[in-house]
Design a protein around this motif. Structure first.
Motif, PDB file in Angstrom:
ATOM      1  N   UNK A  11      44.685  70.823 -22.033  1.00 36.63           N
ATOM      2  CA  UNK A  11      44.430  69.856 -22.993  1.00 36.63           C
ATOM      3  C   UNK A  11      44.024  70.717 -24.359  1.00 36.63           C
ATOM      4  N   UNK A  12      43.460  72.101 -24.531  1.00 34.72           N
ATOM      5  CA  UNK A  12      43.393  73.014 -25.416  1.00 34.72           C
ATOM      6  C   UNK A  12      44.884  73.019 -26.177  1.00 34.72           C
ATOM      7  N   UNK A  13      46.064  72.869 -25.177  1.00 34.77           N
ATOM      8  CA  UNK A  13      47.340  73.316 -25.618  1.00 34.77           C
ATOM      9  C   UNK A  13      47.777  72.027 -26.334  1.00 34.77           C
ATOM     10  N   UNK A  14      47.450  70.965 -25.748  1.00 31.13           N
ATOM     11  CA  UNK A  14      47.841  69.706 -26.516  1.00 31.13           C
ATOM     12  C   UNK A  14      47.333  69.478 -27.900  1.00 31.13           C
ATOM     13  N   UNK A  15      45.619  70.095 -28.269  1.00 35.97           N
ATOM     14  CA  UNK A  15      45.385  70.034 -29.335  1.00 35.97           C
ATOM     15  C   UNK A  15      45.922  70.829 -30.285  1.00 35.97           C
ATOM     16  N   UNK A  16      45.859  72.118 -30.191  1.00 37.87           N
ATOM     17  CA  UNK A  16      46.981  72.996 -30.426  1.00 37.87           C
ATOM     18  C   UNK A  16      48.315  72.829 -31.476  1.00 37.87           C
ATOM     19  N   UNK A  17      49.082  71.806 -30.548  1.00 37.15           N
ATOM     20  CA  UNK A  17      50.425  71.360 -30.540  1.00 37.15           C
ATOM     21  C   UNK A  17      50.463  70.344 -31.850  1.00 37.15           C
ATOM     22  N   UNK A  18      49.105  69.457 -31.183  1.00 37.12           N
ATOM     23  CA  UNK A  18      49.224  68.468 -32.537  1.00 37.12           C
ATOM     24  C   UNK A  18      48.135  69.216 -34.339  1.00 37.12           C
ATOM     25  N   UNK A  19      47.834  70.101 -33.887  1.00 39.44           N
ATOM     26  CA  UNK A  19      47.931  70.250 -35.162  1.00 39.44           C
ATOM     27  C   UNK A  19      48.497  70.989 -35.989  1.00 39.44           C
ATOM     28  N   UNK A  20      49.619  72.079 -34.957  1.00 38.66           N
ATOM     29  CA  UNK A  20      50.349  72.585 -35.863  1.00 38.66           C
ATOM     30  C   UNK A  20      51.393  71.769 -36.178  1.00 38.66           C
ATOM     31  N   UNK A  21      51.316  70.445 -35.620  1.00 34.25           N
ATOM     32  CA  UNK A  21      53.142  69.174 -35.581  1.00 34.25           C
ATOM     33  C   UNK A  21      51.784  68.932 -37.296  1.00 34.25           C
ATOM     34  N   UNK A  22      50.860  68.810 -37.460  1.00 37.55           N
ATOM     35  CA  UNK A  22      50.188  67.724 -38.439  1.00 37.55           C
ATOM     36  C   UNK A  22      50.131  68.622 -39.272  1.00 37.55           C
ATOM     37  N   UNK A  23      49.945  70.082 -39.599  1.00 34.45           N
ATOM     38  CA  UNK A  23      49.652  71.190 -40.223  1.00 34.45           C
ATOM     39  C   UNK A  23      51.489  71.254 -40.782  1.00 34.45           C
ATOM     40  N   UNK A  24      52.382  71.155 -40.267  1.00 42.58           N
ATOM     41  CA  UNK A  24      53.948  71.589 -41.253  1.00 42.58           C
ATOM     42  C   UNK A  24      53.485  70.094 -41.284  1.00 42.58           C
ATOM     43  N   UNK A  25      53.678  69.039 -41.035  1.00 44.45           N
ATOM     44  CA  UNK A  25      54.713  67.409 -41.760  1.00 44.45           C
ATOM     45  C   UNK A  25      53.553  68.112 -42.713  1.00 44.45           C
ATOM     46  N   UNK A  26      52.190  68.001 -43.433  1.00 44.20           N
ATOM     47  CA  UNK A  26      51.529  68.487 -44.395  1.00 44.20           C
ATOM     48  C   UNK A  26      52.398  69.783 -45.758  1.00 44.20           C
ATOM     49  N   UNK A  27      52.252  70.620 -44.727  1.00 45.32           N
ATOM     50  CA  UNK A  27      53.795  71.848 -45.472  1.00 45.32           C
ATOM     51  C   UNK A  27      54.547  71.397 -46.246  1.00 45.32           C
ATOM     52  N   UNK A  28      54.955  70.519 -45.353  1.00 44.66           N
ATOM     53  CA  UNK A  28      56.317  69.865 -45.282  1.00 44.66           C
ATOM     54  C   UNK A  28      56.301  69.539 -46.915  1.00 44.66           C
ATOM     55  N   UNK A  29      55.429  67.913 -46.620  1.00 44.17           N
ATOM     56  CA  UNK A  29      55.290  67.546 -47.812  1.00 44.17           C
ATOM     57  C   UNK A  29      55.460  67.901 -49.363  1.00 44.17           C
ATOM     58  N   UNK A  30      54.352  69.537 -49.150  1.00 44.70           N
ATOM     59  CA  UNK A  30      53.594  69.617 -50.535  1.00 44.70           C
ATOM     60  C   UNK A  30      55.373  70.375 -51.102  1.00 44.70           C
ATOM     61  N   UNK A  31      56.530  71.493 -50.186  1.00 42.92           N
ATOM     62  CA  UNK A  31      57.575  71.515 -50.344  1.00 42.92           C
ATOM     63  C   UNK A  31      57.858  70.241 -50.869  1.00 42.92           C
ATOM     64  N   UNK A  32      58.246  68.824 -50.231  1.00 43.57           N
ATOM     65  CA  UNK A  32      58.748  68.187 -50.696  1.00 43.57           C
ATOM     66  C   UNK A  32      59.023  68.133 -52.107  1.00 43.57           C
ATOM     67  N   UNK A  33      57.586  67.865 -52.665  1.00 41.02           N
ATOM     68  CA  UNK A  33      56.749  67.400 -53.408  1.00 41.02           C
ATOM     69  C   UNK A  33      56.909  68.263 -54.482  1.00 41.02           C
ATOM     70  N   UNK A  34      57.447  69.815 -54.303  1.00 41.53           N
ATOM     71  CA  UNK A  34      57.616  70.791 -55.143  1.00 41.53           C
ATOM     72  C   UNK A  34      58.625  70.931 -55.650  1.00 41.53           C
ATOM     73  N   UNK A  35      59.835  70.691 -54.427  1.00 45.35           N
ATOM     74  CA  UNK A  35      60.790  70.316 -54.525  1.00 45.35           C
ATOM     75  C   UNK A  35      61.850  69.561 -55.576  1.00 45.35           C
ATOM     76  N   UNK A  36      60.535  68.226 -55.564  1.00 42.52           N
ATOM     77  CA  UNK A  36      61.174  67.063 -56.335  1.00 42.52           C
ATOM     78  C   UNK A  36      60.336  67.496 -58.405  1.00 42.52           C
ATOM     79  N   UNK A  37      59.549  67.723 -58.073  1.00 43.16           N
ATOM     80  CA  UNK A  37      59.046  68.480 -59.743  1.00 43.16           C
ATOM     81  C   UNK A  37      60.030  69.855 -60.620  1.00 43.16           C
ATOM     82  N   UNK A  38      60.622  70.269 -59.275  1.00 42.07           N
ATOM     83  CA  UNK A  38      62.197  71.735 -59.616  1.00 42.07           C
ATOM     84  C   UNK A  38      62.557  70.765 -59.907  1.00 42.07           C
TER      85      UNK A  38
END
Length: 202
Positions: free
Chosen positions: A4-31
């Motif tokens: 189960x710890x691995x499932x939680x770790x993967x879910x955390x990675x996916x969440x962080x990846x999505x959040x970071x991707x959104x920040x990259x998208x916003x940065x790109x949009x601003x540029x």
């Protein structure tokens, strides 16, 4: 059984990846907004020169928009750069390793693996006991055969058949040999000698 710890770790990675991707998208949009405004500024300047018309007011407004857009872009870039410093992982790689070694392995052993090892040990002991019993049975048989032979004349001595497994197919059926063990341990497959005689009675 799940780790189960691995499932939680993967879910955390996916969440962080999505959040970071959104920040990259916003940065790109601003540029892109900065580039679009600069292109518009150059076009207005070019058009005003070609038309010999004063576009100072419009150019000043565009310059203000460009500066605001550049500030917004710089802020978006800073947000993206700071993301991993601000949002620390709740579950670290080391915690996954610790949970694996200290929690999951003991649980897996208890719930699954120990029973397999116990079966293997019982099967090993039973196989050894059965093989030794086979040789004991052969000895018992030979004692009786020798007794019978001693009562017969030499002419009939060799006419009393034996019981020992004296052919390769018979030995392959009941004994494990090197080929069987190689198939079992190297290839993790059921040995051919077991497949061939599966379902056969003694």
């Amino acid at each position: 059984m799940k780790f189960e710890m691995l499932d939680k770790f993967i879910a955390q990675k996916e969440k962080r990846s999505q959040e970071h991707a959104e920040l990259v998208r916003r940065e790109q949009s601003a540029l892109e907004t900065v580039h679009a405004l600069k292109a518009k500024y150059e076009q207005v300047l070019r058009d005003s020169l070609a038309a010999k018309k004063d576009a100072t007011k419009e150019l000043d407004e565009l310059q203000d928009e460009i500066e605001a857009a550049e500030k917004a872009y710089a802020r978006r870039k800073q947000e993206r750069n700071m993301y991993h410093d601000v949002f620390k992982d709740e579950i670290t790689s080391q915690q996954v390793i610790d949970a694996w070694n200290n929690e999951f392995i003991p649980q897996f052993r208890e719930q699954r693996f120990d029973a397999v090892l116990k079966r293997m040990l019982e099967a090993k002991r039973e196989y050894v006991a059965a093989v030794l019993d086979y040789y004991q049975a052969v000895r018992e048989f030979e004692n009786i055969r020798n007794e019978a032979r001693s009562e017969l004349s030499d002419h009939y001595y060799y006419k009393l058949n034996g019981i020992e497994l004296d052919s390769v197919p018979k030995q392959e059926k009941y004994f494990m040999d090197e080929r069987d063990l190689r198939m079992l341990f190297n290839f993790k497959e059921v040995p051919n000698s077991v497949k061939t005689y599966e379902g056969d009675e003694a």
